[in-house]
Design an enzyme around this catalytic site. Structure first.
Site, PDB file in Angstrom:
ATOM      1  N   ASP A  45       0.918  -1.204   0.032  1.00  0.00           N
ATOM      2  CA  ASP A  45       0.005   0.061  -0.177  1.00  0.00           C
ATOM      3  C   ASP A  45       0.984   1.162  -0.041  1.00  0.00           C
ATOM      4  O   ASP A  45       0.710   2.269  -0.555  1.00  0.00           O
ATOM      5  CB  ASP A  45      -0.762  -0.112   0.954  1.00  0.00           C
ATOM      6  CG  ASP A  45      -2.112  -0.992   1.023  1.00  0.00           C
ATOM      7  OD1 ASP A  45      -2.617  -1.331  -0.124  1.00  0.00           O
ATOM      8  OD2 ASP A  45      -2.410  -1.592   2.041  1.00  0.00           O
ATOM      9  N   GLY A  46       2.138   1.158   0.679  1.00  0.00           N
ATOM     10  CA  GLY A  46       3.127   2.318   0.712  1.00  0.00           C
ATOM     11  C   GLY A  46       3.344   2.434  -0.801  1.00  0.00           C
ATOM     12  O   GLY A  46       3.466   4.058  -1.122  1.00  0.00           O
ATOM     13  N   ASN A 121      -4.542   8.723   1.956  1.00  0.00           N
ATOM     14  CA  ASN A 121      -4.634   7.964   3.055  1.00  0.00           C
ATOM     15  C   ASN A 121      -5.357   9.193   4.403  1.00  0.00           C
ATOM     16  O   ASN A 121      -6.247   9.176   4.788  1.00  0.00           O
ATOM     17  CB  ASN A 121      -3.570   7.259   3.927  1.00  0.00           C
ATOM     18  CG  ASN A 121      -3.335   5.952   3.365  1.00  0.00           C
ATOM     19  OD1 ASN A 121      -4.318   5.562   3.159  1.00  0.00           O
ATOM     20  ND2 ASN A 121      -2.433   5.341   3.812  1.00  0.00           N
ATOM     21  N   GLU A 122      -4.113  10.079   4.594  1.00  0.00           N
ATOM     22  CA  GLU A 122      -4.605  11.181   5.318  1.00  0.00           C
ATOM     23  C   GLU A 122      -3.374  12.048   5.582  1.00  0.00           C
ATOM     24  O   GLU A 122      -2.294  11.993   4.771  1.00  0.00           O
ATOM     25  CB  GLU A 122      -4.394  10.517   6.875  1.00  0.00           C
ATOM     26  CG  GLU A 122      -3.129  10.243   7.583  1.00  0.00           C
ATOM     27  CD  GLU A 122      -2.392   9.061   6.911  1.00  0.00           C
ATOM     28  OE1 GLU A 122      -1.389   9.176   6.318  1.00  0.00           O
ATOM     29  OE2 GLU A 122      -2.867   8.042   7.207  1.00  0.00           O
TER      30      GLU A 122
HETATM   31  P1  NAP Z   1       5.349   2.471   6.627  1.00  0.00           P
HETATM   32  O1  NAP Z   1       5.655   3.233   8.088  1.00  0.00           O
HETATM   33  O2  NAP Z   1       6.261   1.935   6.012  1.00  0.00           O
HETATM   34  O3  NAP Z   1       4.182   1.373   6.687  1.00  0.00           O
HETATM   35  C1  NAP Z   1       2.948   1.586   7.056  1.00  0.00           C
HETATM   36  C2  NAP Z   1       2.044   0.410   6.949  1.00  0.00           C
HETATM   37  O4  NAP Z   1       0.626   1.062   6.641  1.00  0.00           O
HETATM   38  C3  NAP Z   1       2.376  -0.454   6.032  1.00  0.00           C
HETATM   39  O5  NAP Z   1       2.313  -1.697   6.687  1.00  0.00           O
HETATM   40  C4  NAP Z   1       1.363  -0.063   4.952  1.00  0.00           C
HETATM   41  O6  NAP Z   1       1.009  -1.309   4.151  1.00  0.00           O
HETATM   42  C5  NAP Z   1       0.202   0.384   5.757  1.00  0.00           C
HETATM   43  N1  NAP Z   1      -1.001   0.962   4.903  1.00  0.00           N
HETATM   44  C6  NAP Z   1      -0.616   2.025   4.213  1.00  0.00           C
HETATM   45  N2  NAP Z   1      -1.881   2.514   3.682  1.00  0.00           N
HETATM   46  C7  NAP Z   1      -2.729   1.635   4.572  1.00  0.00           C
HETATM   47  C8  NAP Z   1      -4.118   1.709   4.435  1.00  0.00           C
HETATM   48  N3  NAP Z   1      -4.980   2.451   3.655  1.00  0.00           N
HETATM   49  N4  NAP Z   1      -4.851   0.630   5.192  1.00  0.00           N
HETATM   50  C9  NAP Z   1      -4.265  -0.227   5.759  1.00  0.00           C
HETATM   51  N5  NAP Z   1      -2.976  -0.098   5.846  1.00  0.00           N
HETATM   52  C10 NAP Z   1      -2.113   0.675   5.276  1.00  0.00           C
HETATM   53  O7  NAP Z   1       4.825   3.983   5.778  1.00  0.00           O
HETATM   54  P2  NAP Z   1       4.464   4.025   4.152  1.00  0.00           P
HETATM   55  O8  NAP Z   1       4.529   2.599   3.583  1.00  0.00           O
HETATM   56  O9  NAP Z   1       5.159   4.923   3.613  1.00  0.00           O
HETATM   57  O10 NAP Z   1       3.014   4.436   4.461  1.00  0.00           O
HETATM   58  C11 NAP Z   1       2.501   5.578   4.932  1.00  0.00           C
HETATM   59  C12 NAP Z   1       1.369   5.360   5.576  1.00  0.00           C
HETATM   60  O11 NAP Z   1       1.571   4.792   6.741  1.00  0.00           O
HETATM   61  C13 NAP Z   1       0.555   6.728   5.930  1.00  0.00           C
HETATM   62  O12 NAP Z   1      -0.480   7.170   4.952  1.00  0.00           O
HETATM   63  C14 NAP Z   1      -0.047   6.117   7.460  1.00  0.00           C
HETATM   64  O13 NAP Z   1      -1.212   6.003   7.177  1.00  0.00           O
HETATM   65  C15 NAP Z   1       0.775   4.877   7.608  1.00  0.00           C
HETATM   66  N6  NAP Z   1       1.304   5.113   9.106  1.00  0.00           N
HETATM   67  C16 NAP Z   1       0.828   4.241   9.953  1.00  0.00           C
HETATM   68  C17 NAP Z   1       1.226   4.469  11.551  1.00  0.00           C
HETATM   69  C18 NAP Z   1       0.483   3.315  12.304  1.00  0.00           C
HETATM   70  O14 NAP Z   1      -0.051   2.180  12.020  1.00  0.00           O
HETATM   71  N7  NAP Z   1       0.932   3.451  13.702  1.00  0.00           N
HETATM   72  C19 NAP Z   1       2.061   5.274  11.860  1.00  0.00           C
HETATM   73  C20 NAP Z   1       2.507   6.184  10.823  1.00  0.00           C
HETATM   74  C21 NAP Z   1       1.992   6.099   9.291  1.00  0.00           C
HETATM   75  P3  NAP Z   1       1.993  -1.906   3.170  1.00  0.00           P
HETATM   76  O15 NAP Z   1       2.958  -2.925   3.913  1.00  0.00           O
HETATM   77  O16 NAP Z   1       1.245  -2.741   2.205  1.00  0.00           O
HETATM   78  O17 NAP Z   1       2.944  -0.984   2.441  1.00  0.00           O
END
Ligand code: NAP
Length: 266
Positions: A45-46, A121-122
């Site tokens: 998804d990233g 996403n956000e």
């Molecule tokens: P990352 O920190 O490397 O990965 C974030 C995780 O969020 C990955 O497992 C990714 O899936 C998953 N993800 C992304 N979009 C999603 C969605 N719409 N629904 C469910 N899971 C989702 O960061 P990144 O890959 O660059 O992605 C950026 C995103 O990370 C931001 O948009 C934010 O939503 C998310 N994030 C989450 C947290 C948390 O959960 N505590 C904290 C900071 C940011 P994949 O492994 O398939 O790429």
């Protein structure tokens, strides 16, 4: 049809990218990284977020589809074992379009300039040091003074990402809305916030106004982080633009939620 492929960059994703490019060009489709009709992401998804941000200026012309090379994806629904089938679908069959809402975010600076972003996403507002202190307005009315680690403003499809980790609700992407979720708000006899996530419909604009001068904020837009100073206001609303997914088969949202967070077993 012109296509592009955004790869996560690891060995598996790169080799799938190479195979898909070759197969699609064999079907006389043209690789065009600048103006694709179809943007294919290969990774997670990233990676899909990266592809979205690359083509966010031409959403009316580019549709998106994803192949996931890791665990089940929310945006990437095809698996590597299916790429031959996917290539034939892309080359031979018209796709259905499914649209999801996006977040429109404007950063208004003290110097009178403004920058516009779209998020799939956000967006989140945080700080490196100290608490985030912001006046929150909804539809022009003061709602609360927030003090805490930060705020997350998510789209319905982003509600399963950062928003969910913060305790926000999961929202079906057919609802054009945005959700404001708190990150560790300070609540005591002096400071008070609502505490619950807020769901705003598409005609409600919310603004976040720094209370103190010369504050530096960390603002995220999907996977991108920006450090910004001298902000007058951050304005969020449901965008008029939508992301268009190319669908060759159903990809039900609640099934994805269940398979990702509960169990893939029936
Ligand atoms: P990352 O920190 O490397 O990965 C974030 C995780 O969020 C990955 O497992 C990714 O899936 C998953 N993800 C992304 N979009 C999603 C969605 N719409 N629904 C469910 N899971 C989702 O960061 P990144 O890959 O660059 O992605 C950026 C995103 O990370 C931001 O948009 C934010 O939503 C998310 N994030 C989450 C947290 C948390 O959960 N505590 C904290 C900071 C940011 P994949 O492994 O398939 O790429």
């Amino acid at each position: 049809m012109k296509f592009s492929i955004t790869s996560k960059g690891d060995h598996k994703s790169e080799s799938i990218k190479a195979i898909m490019c070759q197969y699609l060009e064999d079907f006389d489709l043209e690789y065009d990284e600048i103006e694709p009709d179809l943007a294919i992401s290969v990774g997670g998804d990233g990676t899909f977020l990266q592809a979205f941000q690359t083509y966010s200026e031409r959403l009316d012309k580019t549709a998106f589809i994803g192949v996931h090379t890791g665990h089940l994806g929310f945006y990437a629904d095809w698996v590597p074992e299916e790429i031959e089938q996917l290539v034939i679908e892309i080359a031979k069959n018209p796709y259905q379009i499914v649209e999801y809402p996006l977040l429109s975010m404007m950063i208004h600076s003290e110097d009178g300039t403004s920058e516009h972003y779209l998020a799939l996403n956000e967006t989140s507002i945080k700080k490196v040091e100290g608490s985030v202190v912001l006046d929150v307005t909804i539809k022009g009315e003061h709602f609360e003074r927030f003090r805490g680690d930060g705020l997350c403003i998510s789209t319905p499809s982003g509600s399963t990402a950062y928003n969910k980790a913060l305790g926000g609700a999961i929202i079906h992407p057919s609802l054009p809305s945005l959700q404001i979720t708190e990150m560790s708000s300070i609540n005591n006899r002096v400071y008070r916030t609502i505490g619950s996530s807020l769901m705003l419909p598409k005609h409600h604009v919310c603004k976040f106004l720094p209370v103190e001068d010369n504050q530096s904020f960390l603002i995220t837009i999907d996977h991108i982080t920006k450090s910004v100073m001298n902000i007058k206001a951050i304005e969020c609303k449901v965008a008029k633009e939508k992301i268009r997914f190319a669908r060759y088969r159903p990809f039900p949202f609640w099934k994805r939620v269940r398979d990702s967070f509960i169990s893939e077993e029936r």
